[in-house]
Design an enzyme around this catalytic site. Structure first.
Site, PDB file in Angstrom:
ATOM      1  N   ASP A  45      37.953  27.767  45.171  1.00  0.00           N
ATOM      2  CA  ASP A  45      37.116  27.955  43.992  1.00  0.00           C
ATOM      3  C   ASP A  45      37.899  27.713  42.707  1.00  0.00           C
ATOM      4  O   ASP A  45      37.352  27.208  41.722  1.00  0.00           O
ATOM      5  CB  ASP A  45      36.528  29.366  43.983  1.00  0.00           C
ATOM      6  CG  ASP A  45      35.373  29.516  44.972  1.00  0.00           C
ATOM      7  OD1 ASP A  45      34.924  28.480  45.507  1.00  0.00           O
ATOM      8  OD2 ASP A  45      34.938  30.652  45.212  1.00  0.00           O
ATOM      9  N   GLY A  46      39.187  28.070  42.704  1.00  0.00           N
ATOM     10  CA  GLY A  46      40.009  27.834  41.522  1.00  0.00           C
ATOM     11  C   GLY A  46      40.131  26.358  41.188  1.00  0.00           C
ATOM     12  O   GLY A  46      40.123  25.964  40.020  1.00  0.00           O
ATOM     13  N   HIS A  50      38.886  24.301  37.732  1.00  0.00           N
ATOM     14  CA  HIS A  50      39.658  23.310  36.971  1.00  0.00           C
ATOM     15  C   HIS A  50      38.857  22.014  36.812  1.00  0.00           C
ATOM     16  O   HIS A  50      38.855  21.410  35.735  1.00  0.00           O
ATOM     17  CB  HIS A  50      40.988  23.018  37.673  1.00  0.00           C
ATOM     18  CG  HIS A  50      42.059  24.015  37.390  1.00  0.00           C
ATOM     19  ND1 HIS A  50      42.158  25.210  38.077  1.00  0.00           N
ATOM     20  CD2 HIS A  50      43.085  24.015  36.494  1.00  0.00           C
ATOM     21  CE1 HIS A  50      43.197  25.897  37.619  1.00  0.00           C
ATOM     22  NE2 HIS A  50      43.771  25.200  36.665  1.00  0.00           N
ATOM     23  N   ASN A 122      32.451  31.033  35.652  1.00  0.00           N
ATOM     24  CA  ASN A 122      32.549  32.327  36.331  1.00  0.00           C
ATOM     25  C   ASN A 122      32.376  33.503  35.368  1.00  0.00           C
ATOM     26  O   ASN A 122      31.427  34.259  35.472  1.00  0.00           O
ATOM     27  CB  ASN A 122      33.894  32.466  37.052  1.00  0.00           C
ATOM     28  CG  ASN A 122      33.803  32.168  38.527  1.00  0.00           C
ATOM     29  OD1 ASN A 122      32.776  31.693  39.004  1.00  0.00           O
ATOM     30  ND2 ASN A 122      34.858  32.443  39.256  1.00  0.00           N
ATOM     31  N   GLU A 123      33.356  33.668  34.465  1.00  0.00           N
ATOM     32  CA  GLU A 123      33.305  34.817  33.580  1.00  0.00           C
ATOM     33  C   GLU A 123      34.205  34.649  32.374  1.00  0.00           C
ATOM     34  O   GLU A 123      35.070  33.761  32.329  1.00  0.00           O
ATOM     35  CB  GLU A 123      33.712  36.105  34.315  1.00  0.00           C
ATOM     36  CG  GLU A 123      35.188  36.250  34.610  1.00  0.00           C
ATOM     37  CD  GLU A 123      35.631  35.631  35.906  1.00  0.00           C
ATOM     38  OE1 GLU A 123      36.642  34.882  35.864  1.00  0.00           O
ATOM     39  OE2 GLU A 123      35.003  35.858  36.949  1.00  0.00           O
ATOM     40  N   ARG A 148      35.176  51.860  24.140  1.00  0.00           N
ATOM     41  CA  ARG A 148      36.606  52.133  24.163  1.00  0.00           C
ATOM     42  C   ARG A 148      37.062  52.077  25.612  1.00  0.00           C
ATOM     43  O   ARG A 148      36.492  52.750  26.472  1.00  0.00           O
ATOM     44  CB  ARG A 148      36.923  53.504  23.566  1.00  0.00           C
ATOM     45  CG  ARG A 148      36.661  53.624  22.083  1.00  0.00           C
ATOM     46  CD  ARG A 148      36.836  55.050  21.598  1.00  0.00           C
ATOM     47  NE  ARG A 148      36.690  55.161  20.149  1.00  0.00           N
ATOM     48  CZ  ARG A 148      35.505  55.268  19.532  1.00  0.00           C
ATOM     49  NH1 ARG A 148      34.379  55.282  20.254  1.00  0.00           N
ATOM     50  NH2 ARG A 148      35.452  55.362  18.213  1.00  0.00           N
ATOM     51  N   ASP A 150      39.739  49.578  28.635  1.00  0.00           N
ATOM     52  CA  ASP A 150      40.675  48.476  28.890  1.00  0.00           C
ATOM     53  C   ASP A 150      40.098  47.119  28.516  1.00  0.00           C
ATOM     54  O   ASP A 150      40.829  46.211  28.109  1.00  0.00           O
ATOM     55  CB  ASP A 150      41.085  48.456  30.367  1.00  0.00           C
ATOM     56  CG  ASP A 150      42.068  49.569  30.699  1.00  0.00           C
ATOM     57  OD1 ASP A 150      42.472  50.298  29.770  1.00  0.00           O
ATOM     58  OD2 ASP A 150      42.430  49.716  31.882  1.00  0.00           O
ATOM     59  N   ALA A 185      37.505  50.256  32.958  1.00  0.00           N
ATOM     60  CA  ALA A 185      38.091  51.563  32.659  1.00  0.00           C
ATOM     61  C   ALA A 185      37.695  52.076  31.280  1.00  0.00           C
ATOM     62  O   ALA A 185      38.539  52.305  30.404  1.00  0.00           O
ATOM     63  CB  ALA A 185      39.622  51.493  32.781  1.00  0.00           C
TER      64      ALA A 185
END
Length: 264
Positions: A45-46, A50, A122-123, A148, A150, A185
Protein backbone atom coordinates in the site's frame (compact mmCIF):
# COMPACT_ATOMS: atom_id res chain seq x y z
CA UNK A 1 -3.09 2.37 -23.89
CA UNK A 2 -0.10 3.83 -22.06
CA UNK A 3 1.29 2.48 -18.79
CA UNK A 4 3.83 3.25 -16.07
CA UNK A 5 5.09 1.10 -13.20
CA UNK A 6 5.93 2.23 -9.66
CA UNK A 7 8.09 -0.32 -7.82
CA UNK A 8 8.86 -0.64 -4.12
CA UNK A 9 12.51 -0.81 -5.19
CA UNK A 10 13.56 -4.10 -3.63
CA UNK A 11 15.10 -6.80 -5.84
CA UNK A 12 11.93 -8.94 -5.98
CA UNK A 13 9.65 -6.03 -6.90
CA UNK A 14 12.12 -4.80 -9.50
CA UNK A 15 12.25 -8.23 -11.16
CA UNK A 16 8.45 -8.27 -11.42
CA UNK A 17 8.54 -4.74 -12.81
CA UNK A 18 10.95 -5.77 -15.58
CA UNK A 19 8.84 -8.82 -16.34
CA UNK A 20 5.62 -6.81 -16.60
CA UNK A 21 7.24 -4.10 -18.72
CA UNK A 22 8.43 -6.71 -21.22
CA UNK A 23 5.08 -8.51 -21.33
CA UNK A 24 3.11 -5.30 -21.83
CA UNK A 25 5.43 -3.98 -24.55
CA UNK A 26 5.12 -7.36 -26.31
CA UNK A 27 1.35 -6.76 -26.29
CA UNK A 28 1.93 -3.35 -27.92
CA UNK A 29 1.07 -1.43 -24.78
CA UNK A 30 3.14 1.77 -24.66
CA UNK A 31 5.42 2.60 -21.74
CA UNK A 32 4.89 6.27 -20.82
CA UNK A 33 5.99 7.49 -17.39
CA UNK A 34 4.80 11.05 -18.06
CA UNK A 35 1.19 10.61 -19.16
CA UNK A 36 0.13 7.03 -18.39
CA UNK A 37 -3.46 5.81 -18.66
CA UNK A 38 -2.77 3.18 -16.02
CA UNK A 39 -0.14 3.03 -13.26
CA UNK A 40 0.84 -0.38 -11.89
CA UNK A 41 2.12 -0.36 -8.33
CA UNK A 42 4.40 -3.25 -7.35
CA UNK A 43 5.03 -3.54 -3.61
CA UNK A 44 2.45 -2.72 -0.95
CA UNK A 45 0.00 0.00 0.00
CA UNK A 46 2.90 2.37 0.69
CA UNK A 47 4.13 1.93 -2.88
CA UNK A 48 0.70 2.78 -4.24
CA UNK A 49 0.59 5.89 -2.05
CA UNK A 50 3.86 7.00 -3.66
CA UNK A 51 2.37 6.31 -7.10
CA UNK A 52 -0.75 8.30 -6.24
CA UNK A 53 1.25 11.37 -5.19
CA UNK A 54 3.51 11.06 -8.21
CA UNK A 55 0.51 11.23 -10.57
CA UNK A 56 -2.09 13.14 -8.53
CA UNK A 57 -2.05 15.87 -11.17
CA UNK A 58 -3.59 13.34 -13.62
CA UNK A 59 -6.41 11.86 -11.56
CA UNK A 60 -9.01 12.33 -14.30
CA UNK A 61 -6.86 10.51 -16.86
CA UNK A 62 -4.95 7.90 -14.83
CA UNK A 63 -6.16 4.81 -12.96
CA UNK A 64 -4.17 2.64 -10.55
CA UNK A 65 -3.79 -1.07 -9.94
CA UNK A 66 -1.55 -2.83 -7.44
CA UNK A 67 0.51 -6.04 -7.31
CA UNK A 68 1.54 -6.82 -3.73
CA UNK A 69 4.92 -8.42 -3.09
CA UNK A 70 4.61 -8.48 0.69
CA UNK A 71 1.63 -8.56 3.01
CA UNK A 72 -1.85 -8.30 1.50
CA UNK A 73 -2.84 -4.67 1.14
CA UNK A 74 -6.07 -2.80 0.61
CA UNK A 75 -4.84 -1.15 -2.58
CA UNK A 76 -2.80 -4.02 -4.03
CA UNK A 77 -5.26 -6.49 -5.57
CA UNK A 78 -2.99 -8.92 -7.42
CA UNK A 79 -0.20 -11.32 -6.43
CA UNK A 80 3.02 -12.03 -8.39
CA UNK A 81 1.73 -15.42 -9.60
CA UNK A 82 -1.05 -13.55 -11.42
CA UNK A 83 1.17 -11.17 -13.37
CA UNK A 84 0.52 -12.81 -16.75
CA UNK A 85 -3.24 -12.77 -16.11
CA UNK A 86 -3.10 -9.09 -15.17
CA UNK A 87 -1.04 -8.21 -18.25
CA UNK A 88 -3.57 -9.90 -20.53
CA UNK A 89 -6.42 -8.10 -18.75
CA UNK A 90 -4.71 -4.71 -19.20
CA UNK A 91 -3.86 -5.36 -22.84
CA UNK A 92 -7.05 -7.06 -23.99
CA UNK A 93 -10.00 -5.93 -21.87
CA UNK A 94 -11.63 -2.52 -21.30
CA UNK A 95 -10.71 -0.99 -17.96
CA UNK A 96 -13.53 -0.93 -15.42
CA UNK A 97 -12.90 1.97 -13.06
CA UNK A 98 -14.05 2.54 -9.48
CA UNK A 99 -13.66 5.95 -7.87
CA UNK A 100 -12.93 6.64 -4.21
CA UNK A 101 -13.09 10.01 -2.39
CA UNK A 102 -10.04 11.97 -1.35
CA UNK A 103 -9.34 14.45 1.44
CA UNK A 104 -8.53 18.06 0.59
CA UNK A 105 -6.30 19.84 3.13
CA UNK A 106 -5.85 23.62 2.96
CA UNK A 107 -3.29 25.35 5.20
CA UNK A 108 -3.67 29.13 5.56
CA UNK A 109 -1.04 31.37 7.15
CA UNK A 110 -1.17 34.41 9.44
CA UNK A 111 0.54 36.68 6.93
CA UNK A 112 -2.29 36.15 4.46
CA UNK A 113 0.10 34.77 1.88
CA UNK A 114 -0.46 31.96 -0.56
CA UNK A 115 -2.33 29.02 0.97
CA UNK A 116 -0.99 25.48 0.64
CA UNK A 117 -3.25 22.68 -0.52
CA UNK A 118 -2.77 18.91 -0.36
CA UNK A 119 -4.69 15.81 -1.42
CA UNK A 120 -4.62 12.74 0.83
CA UNK A 121 -5.52 9.22 -0.25
CA UNK A 122 -5.29 7.74 3.27
CA UNK A 123 -5.11 10.42 5.94
CA UNK A 124 -3.73 13.67 7.26
CA UNK A 125 -2.47 13.99 10.84
CA UNK A 126 -1.87 17.19 12.82
CA UNK A 127 0.56 17.42 15.74
CA UNK A 128 2.43 20.18 17.50
CA UNK A 129 6.22 20.11 17.39
CA UNK A 130 6.26 21.68 20.87
CA UNK A 131 4.25 19.37 23.13
CA UNK A 132 0.49 19.28 23.56
CA UNK A 133 -1.61 20.24 20.55
CA UNK A 134 -4.16 22.95 21.44
CA UNK A 135 -6.58 24.28 18.86
CA UNK A 136 -10.20 25.21 18.24
CA UNK A 137 -12.30 22.89 16.10
CA UNK A 138 -14.90 24.58 13.90
CA UNK A 139 -17.57 22.66 11.98
CA UNK A 140 -19.40 24.52 9.21
CA UNK A 141 -18.14 27.82 10.55
CA UNK A 142 -19.25 27.28 14.16
CA UNK A 143 -17.06 26.52 17.17
CA UNK A 144 -17.43 22.88 18.21
CA UNK A 145 -14.73 22.30 20.82
CA UNK A 146 -11.22 23.18 21.95
CA UNK A 147 -8.99 20.16 21.49
CA UNK A 148 -6.05 19.40 23.77
CA UNK A 149 -4.00 16.27 23.25
CA UNK A 150 -1.33 14.60 21.14
CA UNK A 151 -2.99 15.23 17.79
CA UNK A 152 -5.84 14.68 15.35
CA UNK A 153 -6.19 12.32 12.40
CA UNK A 154 -8.41 13.10 9.41
CA UNK A 155 -8.94 10.06 7.19
CA UNK A 156 -10.65 9.15 3.94
CA UNK A 157 -13.00 6.15 3.78
CA UNK A 158 -10.37 4.09 1.94
CA UNK A 159 -7.83 5.15 4.58
CA UNK A 160 -10.15 4.32 7.46
CA UNK A 161 -8.58 0.86 7.81
CA UNK A 162 -5.11 2.36 8.41
CA UNK A 163 -4.05 4.76 11.21
CA UNK A 164 -7.66 5.77 11.79
CA UNK A 165 -8.59 2.22 12.79
CA UNK A 166 -5.63 2.03 15.20
CA UNK A 167 -7.01 5.16 16.90
CA UNK A 168 -10.43 3.57 17.36
CA UNK A 169 -12.09 5.12 14.33
CA UNK A 170 -14.83 3.45 12.30
CA UNK A 171 -14.20 1.56 9.08
CA UNK A 172 -16.07 3.35 6.28
CA UNK A 173 -16.91 1.85 2.90
CA UNK A 174 -14.96 3.81 0.25
CA UNK A 175 -18.08 4.49 -1.80
CA UNK A 176 -19.19 6.92 0.95
CA UNK A 177 -18.30 10.55 0.19
CA UNK A 178 -17.07 11.52 3.65
CA UNK A 179 -14.06 11.98 5.89
CA UNK A 180 -13.47 11.14 9.53
CA UNK A 181 -11.77 12.83 12.50
CA UNK A 182 -10.23 10.75 15.30
CA UNK A 183 -8.37 11.91 18.38
CA UNK A 184 -4.88 11.01 19.57
CA UNK A 185 -4.73 10.87 23.37
CA UNK A 186 -7.04 13.80 24.09
CA UNK A 187 -6.98 15.43 27.53
CA UNK A 188 -10.33 14.99 29.27
CA UNK A 189 -10.89 16.00 32.90
CA UNK A 190 -13.02 18.41 34.98
CA UNK A 191 -11.41 21.39 33.26
CA UNK A 192 -10.85 20.24 29.66
CA UNK A 193 -13.34 18.28 27.59
CA UNK A 194 -13.50 16.99 23.99
CA UNK A 195 -16.12 14.87 22.25
CA UNK A 196 -13.92 11.79 22.71
CA UNK A 197 -15.50 9.97 19.76
CA UNK A 198 -14.72 9.79 16.05
CA UNK A 199 -16.68 12.25 13.92
CA UNK A 200 -17.76 11.52 10.35
CA UNK A 201 -18.31 14.50 8.04
CA UNK A 202 -20.41 14.37 4.85
CA UNK A 203 -19.27 15.83 1.56
CA UNK A 204 -20.84 19.27 2.01
CA UNK A 205 -19.32 19.88 5.48
CA UNK A 206 -15.97 21.47 6.29
CA UNK A 207 -13.90 21.12 9.45
CA UNK A 208 -11.44 23.90 10.30
CA UNK A 209 -8.71 23.75 12.95
CA UNK A 210 -7.54 27.08 14.40
CA UNK A 211 -4.44 27.24 16.64
CA UNK A 212 -4.76 28.86 20.05
CA UNK A 213 -1.13 29.98 19.97
CA UNK A 214 1.52 30.45 17.30
CA UNK A 215 3.42 27.14 17.22
CA UNK A 216 4.94 24.91 14.57
CA UNK A 217 2.73 22.13 13.27
CA UNK A 218 3.86 18.74 12.03
CA UNK A 219 1.44 17.75 9.29
CA UNK A 220 1.56 14.38 7.61
CA UNK A 221 -0.20 13.74 4.30
CA UNK A 222 -0.11 9.99 3.74
CA UNK A 223 3.63 9.16 3.76
CA UNK A 224 4.85 12.80 3.61
CA UNK A 225 5.69 14.94 6.66
CA UNK A 226 5.67 18.74 6.43
CA UNK A 227 6.31 21.34 9.15
CA UNK A 228 4.25 24.55 8.90
CA UNK A 229 4.81 27.78 10.84
CA UNK A 230 2.57 30.84 11.33
CA UNK A 231 -0.55 28.79 10.74
CA UNK A 232 -3.88 30.64 10.78
CA UNK A 233 -6.10 27.64 10.03
CA UNK A 234 -6.16 24.15 8.54
CA UNK A 235 -9.30 23.27 6.60
CA UNK A 236 -10.51 19.78 5.69
CA UNK A 237 -13.22 18.71 3.28
CA UNK A 238 -14.03 15.98 0.80
CA UNK A 239 -12.07 16.86 -2.34
CA UNK A 240 -13.67 17.47 -5.70
CA UNK A 241 -11.10 15.09 -7.19
CA UNK A 242 -11.33 11.32 -6.82
CA UNK A 243 -8.81 8.52 -7.19
CA UNK A 244 -9.54 5.96 -9.90
CA UNK A 245 -8.72 2.27 -9.49
CA UNK A 246 -8.70 -0.17 -12.41
CA UNK A 247 -10.75 -3.27 -11.66
CA UNK A 248 -10.44 -6.37 -13.82
CA UNK A 249 -12.36 -8.65 -11.43
CA UNK A 250 -14.69 -8.25 -8.44
CA UNK A 251 -12.97 -7.29 -5.19
CA UNK A 252 -15.57 -6.78 -2.43
CA UNK A 253 -14.42 -4.27 0.18
CA UNK A 254 -15.82 -6.16 3.18
CA UNK A 255 -14.07 -9.33 2.01
CA UNK A 256 -10.77 -7.46 2.09
CA UNK A 257 -11.57 -6.16 5.57
CA UNK A 258 -12.37 -9.67 6.79
CA UNK A 259 -9.24 -11.19 5.27
CA UNK A 260 -7.05 -8.44 6.74
CA UNK A 261 -8.41 -8.26 10.26
CA UNK A 262 -10.60 -11.27 11.05
CA UNK A 263 -9.54 -14.39 9.13
CA UNK A 264 -6.64 -16.28 10.70
Amino acid sequence: MKFAIQSKGDEYSESIKRQMEQYLVDFDVQLDEVEPDIVISIGGDGTLLHAFHRYNHRLKETSFVGVHTGHLGFYADWVPDEVEKLVIAIAKTPIQVVEYPLLEVTVRHLDGGKETQYLALNECTIKSTEGTLVLDVEIRGEHFETFRGDGLCMSTPSGSTAYNKALGGAILHPYIDAFQMTEMASINNRVFRTIGSPLVFPKHHTCVLKPISDVKFQITVDHRTIVHEDVKSIQFRVANEKVRFARFRPLPFWKRVRESFVTE
